[in-house]
Design a protein around this motif. Structure first.
Motif, PDB file in Angstrom:
ATOM      1  N   GLY A 117       0.660  -1.235   0.107  1.00  0.00           N
ATOM      2  CA  GLY A 117       0.141  -0.015   0.031  1.00  0.00           C
ATOM      3  C   GLY A 117       0.858   1.273  -0.103  1.00  0.00           C
ATOM      4  N   VAL A 118       1.952   1.366   1.014  1.00  0.00           N
ATOM      5  CA  VAL A 118       2.735   2.615   0.784  1.00  0.00           C
ATOM      6  C   VAL A 118       3.692   2.361  -0.084  1.00  0.00           C
ATOM      7  CG1 VAL A 118       4.507   3.495   2.392  1.00  0.00           C
ATOM      8  CG2 VAL A 118       2.757   2.444   3.720  1.00  0.00           C
ATOM      9  N   ARG A 119       4.236   1.631  -0.790  1.00  0.00           N
ATOM     10  CA  ARG A 119       4.998   1.321  -1.554  1.00  0.00           C
ATOM     11  C   ARG A 119       4.561   1.720  -3.070  1.00  0.00           C
ATOM     12  NH1 ARG A 119      10.044  -0.543  -2.700  1.00  0.00           N
ATOM     13  NH2 ARG A 119      10.365  -1.634  -4.773  1.00  0.00           N
ATOM     14  N   TYR A 120       3.337   1.334  -3.377  1.00  0.00           N
ATOM     15  CA  TYR A 120       2.625   1.537  -4.793  1.00  0.00           C
ATOM     16  C   TYR A 120       1.506   2.497  -4.454  1.00  0.00           C
ATOM     17  CZ  TYR A 120       5.504  -2.379  -5.813  1.00  0.00           C
ATOM     18  OH  TYR A 120       6.562  -3.113  -6.015  1.00  0.00           O
ATOM     19  N   LYS A 121       1.750   3.616  -3.654  1.00  0.00           N
ATOM     20  CA  LYS A 121       0.768   4.752  -3.488  1.00  0.00           C
ATOM     21  C   LYS A 121       0.821   5.412  -4.777  1.00  0.00           C
ATOM     22  CE  LYS A 121       3.424   8.190  -1.139  1.00  0.00           C
ATOM     23  NZ  LYS A 121       3.406   9.171   0.217  1.00  0.00           N
ATOM     24  N   GLY A 122      -0.475   6.579  -4.837  1.00  0.00           N
ATOM     25  CA  GLY A 122      -0.382   7.366  -5.965  1.00  0.00           C
ATOM     26  C   GLY A 122       0.784   7.910  -6.340  1.00  0.00           C
ATOM     27  N   ARG A 123       1.121   8.095  -7.810  1.00  0.00           N
ATOM     28  CA  ARG A 123       2.259   8.817  -8.279  1.00  0.00           C
ATOM     29  C   ARG A 123       1.991   9.379  -9.611  1.00  0.00           C
ATOM     30  NH1 ARG A 123       5.106   4.891  -5.395  1.00  0.00           N
ATOM     31  NH2 ARG A 123       6.139   5.548  -3.699  1.00  0.00           N
ATOM     32  N   GLY A 124       2.433  10.328 -10.198  1.00  0.00           N
ATOM     33  CA  GLY A 124       2.523  10.825 -11.660  1.00  0.00           C
ATOM     34  C   GLY A 124       1.513  11.880 -11.780  1.00  0.00           C
ATOM     35  N   TYR A 125       1.150  11.920 -12.982  1.00  0.00           N
ATOM     36  CA  TYR A 125       0.380  12.892 -13.382  1.00  0.00           C
ATOM     37  C   TYR A 125      -1.290  12.439 -13.100  1.00  0.00           C
ATOM     38  CZ  TYR A 125       3.672  15.157 -16.560  1.00  0.00           C
ATOM     39  OH  TYR A 125       4.863  15.599 -16.791  1.00  0.00           O
ATOM     40  N   VAL A 126      -1.581  11.048 -13.143  1.00  0.00           N
ATOM     41  CA  VAL A 126      -2.734  10.547 -12.582  1.00  0.00           C
ATOM     42  C   VAL A 126      -2.844   9.553 -11.606  1.00  0.00           C
ATOM     43  CG1 VAL A 126      -3.643  10.728 -15.397  1.00  0.00           C
ATOM     44  CG2 VAL A 126      -2.292   8.627 -14.672  1.00  0.00           C
ATOM     45  N   GLN A 127      -1.886   9.767 -10.938  1.00  0.00           N
ATOM     46  CA  GLN A 127      -1.723   9.135  -9.339  1.00  0.00           C
ATOM     47  C   GLN A 127      -2.217   7.431  -9.580  1.00  0.00           C
ATOM     48  OE1 GLN A 127      -0.978  10.889  -6.493  1.00  0.00           O
ATOM     49  NE2 GLN A 127      -0.358  12.059  -8.155  1.00  0.00           N
ATOM     50  N   ILE A 128      -1.288   6.704 -10.423  1.00  0.00           N
ATOM     51  CA  ILE A 128      -1.446   5.188 -10.499  1.00  0.00           C
ATOM     52  C   ILE A 128      -1.165   4.600  -9.016  1.00  0.00           C
ATOM     53  CG2 ILE A 128      -1.028   5.028 -12.879  1.00  0.00           C
ATOM     54  CD1 ILE A 128       1.841   3.840 -11.905  1.00  0.00           C
ATOM     55  N   THR A 129      -1.981   3.799  -8.791  1.00  0.00           N
ATOM     56  CA  THR A 129      -1.811   3.043  -7.444  1.00  0.00           C
ATOM     57  C   THR A 129      -1.784   1.536  -7.556  1.00  0.00           C
ATOM     58  OG1 THR A 129      -4.202   3.178  -6.918  1.00  0.00           O
ATOM     59  CG2 THR A 129      -3.104   4.971  -6.105  1.00  0.00           C
ATOM     60  N   GLY A 130      -1.370   0.865  -6.642  1.00  0.00           N
ATOM     61  CA  GLY A 130      -1.319  -0.493  -6.388  1.00  0.00           C
ATOM     62  C   GLY A 130      -0.038  -1.294  -7.379  1.00  0.00           C
ATOM     63  N   ARG A 131       0.008  -2.214  -6.732  1.00  0.00           N
ATOM     64  CA  ARG A 131       1.174  -3.291  -7.231  1.00  0.00           C
ATOM     65  C   ARG A 131       0.827  -3.671  -8.768  1.00  0.00           C
ATOM     66  NH1 ARG A 131       5.390  -6.643  -6.364  1.00  0.00           N
ATOM     67  NH2 ARG A 131       5.377  -6.171  -3.803  1.00  0.00           N
ATOM     68  N   ARG A 132      -0.594  -4.056  -8.906  1.00  0.00           N
ATOM     69  CA  ARG A 132      -1.265  -4.307 -10.338  1.00  0.00           C
ATOM     70  C   ARG A 132      -0.817  -3.219 -11.306  1.00  0.00           C
ATOM     71  NH1 ARG A 132      -6.139  -6.127  -9.132  1.00  0.00           N
ATOM     72  NH2 ARG A 132      -5.446  -8.214  -9.120  1.00  0.00           N
ATOM     73  N   ASN A 133      -1.290  -2.247 -11.068  1.00  0.00           N
ATOM     74  CA  ASN A 133      -1.085  -0.895 -12.120  1.00  0.00           C
ATOM     75  C   ASN A 133       0.724  -0.646 -12.270  1.00  0.00           C
ATOM     76  OD1 ASN A 133      -3.781  -0.426 -12.665  1.00  0.00           O
ATOM     77  ND2 ASN A 133      -3.862   0.720 -10.752  1.00  0.00           N
ATOM     78  N   TYR A 134       1.112  -0.718 -11.241  1.00  0.00           N
ATOM     79  CA  TYR A 134       2.749  -0.430 -11.653  1.00  0.00           C
ATOM     80  C   TYR A 134       3.355  -1.783 -12.416  1.00  0.00           C
ATOM     81  CZ  TYR A 134       3.067   3.669  -8.081  1.00  0.00           C
ATOM     82  OH  TYR A 134       3.213   4.853  -7.812  1.00  0.00           O
ATOM     83  N   THR A 135       2.873  -2.991 -12.165  1.00  0.00           N
ATOM     84  CA  THR A 135       3.404  -3.857 -12.841  1.00  0.00           C
ATOM     85  C   THR A 135       2.751  -3.924 -14.325  1.00  0.00           C
ATOM     86  OG1 THR A 135       3.331  -5.383 -10.889  1.00  0.00           O
ATOM     87  CG2 THR A 135       3.312  -6.587 -13.332  1.00  0.00           C
ATOM     88  N   PHE A 136       1.722  -3.552 -14.461  1.00  0.00           N
ATOM     89  CA  PHE A 136       1.132  -3.526 -15.789  1.00  0.00           C
ATOM     90  C   PHE A 136       1.795  -2.345 -16.424  1.00  0.00           C
ATOM     91  CE2 PHE A 136      -1.425  -1.075 -18.904  1.00  0.00           C
ATOM     92  CZ  PHE A 136      -1.865  -2.132 -19.845  1.00  0.00           C
ATOM     93  N   PHE A 137       2.044  -1.224 -15.885  1.00  0.00           N
ATOM     94  CA  PHE A 137       2.879  -0.041 -16.504  1.00  0.00           C
ATOM     95  C   PHE A 137       4.307  -0.381 -16.699  1.00  0.00           C
ATOM     96  CE2 PHE A 137      -1.230   2.213 -16.062  1.00  0.00           C
ATOM     97  CZ  PHE A 137      -1.493   2.664 -17.402  1.00  0.00           C
ATOM     98  N   ALA A 138       4.863  -1.096 -16.009  1.00  0.00           N
ATOM     99  CA  ALA A 138       6.230  -1.583 -16.011  1.00  0.00           C
ATOM    100  C   ALA A 138       6.519  -2.394 -17.012  1.00  0.00           C
ATOM    101  CB  ALA A 138       6.696  -2.215 -14.667  1.00  0.00           C
ATOM    102  N   ASN A 139       5.597  -3.381 -17.300  1.00  0.00           N
ATOM    103  CA  ASN A 139       5.799  -4.236 -18.719  1.00  0.00           C
ATOM    104  C   ASN A 139       5.268  -3.665 -19.860  1.00  0.00           C
ATOM    105  OD1 ASN A 139       6.490  -6.482 -16.894  1.00  0.00           O
ATOM    106  ND2 ASN A 139       4.139  -6.881 -16.553  1.00  0.00           N
ATOM    107  N   LEU A 140       4.385  -2.548 -19.918  1.00  0.00           N
ATOM    108  CA  LEU A 140       4.082  -1.939 -21.223  1.00  0.00           C
ATOM    109  C   LEU A 140       5.412  -1.187 -21.461  1.00  0.00           C
ATOM    110  CD1 LEU A 140       1.774  -0.997 -23.204  1.00  0.00           C
ATOM    111  CD2 LEU A 140       1.345   0.718 -21.530  1.00  0.00           C
ATOM    112  N   LEU A 141       5.717  -0.394 -20.550  1.00  0.00           N
ATOM    113  CA  LEU A 141       6.890   0.661 -21.147  1.00  0.00           C
ATOM    114  C   LEU A 141       8.449   0.032 -20.917  1.00  0.00           C
ATOM    115  CD1 LEU A 141       5.275   3.745 -18.986  1.00  0.00           C
ATOM    116  CD2 LEU A 141       4.936   3.250 -21.470  1.00  0.00           C
ATOM    117  N   ASN A 142       8.343  -1.166 -20.320  1.00  0.00           N
ATOM    118  CA  ASN A 142       9.667  -1.667 -20.249  1.00  0.00           C
ATOM    119  C   ASN A 142      10.680  -0.838 -19.139  1.00  0.00           C
ATOM    120  OD1 ASN A 142      11.609  -3.874 -20.602  1.00  0.00           O
ATOM    121  ND2 ASN A 142      12.554  -2.914 -22.086  1.00  0.00           N
ATOM    122  N   VAL A 143       9.973  -0.739 -18.114  1.00  0.00           N
ATOM    123  CA  VAL A 143      10.910   0.106 -17.170  1.00  0.00           C
ATOM    124  C   VAL A 143      10.672  -0.819 -15.730  1.00  0.00           C
ATOM    125  CG1 VAL A 143      10.886   2.446 -18.192  1.00  0.00           C
ATOM    126  CG2 VAL A 143       9.074   1.984 -16.898  1.00  0.00           C
TER     127      VAL A 143
END
Length: 135
Positions: free
Chosen positions: A33-59
């Motif tokens: 919860g703390v590690r994957y709190k909202g960040r960015g222009y649109v405040q992505i939250t959660g391990r699921r969203n961070y993982t999705f965009f990590a894979n999509l953007l290869n970062v």
């Protein structure tokens, strides 16, 4: 609006503890919860969203969630998410395309109808500025 009128990617003010254990966000490990709190222009939250965009953007957003604050990454997340309906299932083209321009409804792309009128006012002001600048 999600950037608290700062016009750059920000980290959510809250600690993220409220997201702890939220399986709908993919927060299955202690501290997610703390590690994957909202960040960015649109405040992505959660391990699921961070993982999705990590894979999509290869970062490495999963190992280094703070890189969601870097402008090019934050922009790529917001652009992809708004165009593909990744945040709420609603897409930008659902509300703005061709002659269709429904700023108040377009808020559904990010966060339901929360403060839709206020945000539609921002968009209307920006549109007016752009129209004047091209004449």
């Amino acid at each position: 609006h999600e950037c608290a009128d700062r016009w750059h990617a920000i980290e959510e003010y809250a600690s993220g503890k409220a997201y702890e254990g939220r399986k709908d966000l993919g927060n299955t490990q202690a501290g997610d919860g703390v590690r994957y709190k909202g960040r960015g222009y649109v405040q992505i939250t959660g391990r699921r969203n961070y993982t999705f965009f990590a894979n999509l953007l290869n970062v490495d957003l999963v190992g280094k969630p703070e890189i969601a604050l870097e402008a090019p990454i934050s922009y790529a997340i917001s652009q992809y998410g708004m165009n593909h309906g990744s945040f709420t299932g609603k897409k930008l083209v659902d509300y703005i395309s061709g002659n269709k321009c429904q700023y108040d409804e377009a808020r559904r792309i990010i966060n339901g109808k929360d403060k839709a009128g206020l945000i539609a006012g921002y968009a209307t002001s920006f549109e007016a500025i752009l129209k004047v600048s091209i004449n």
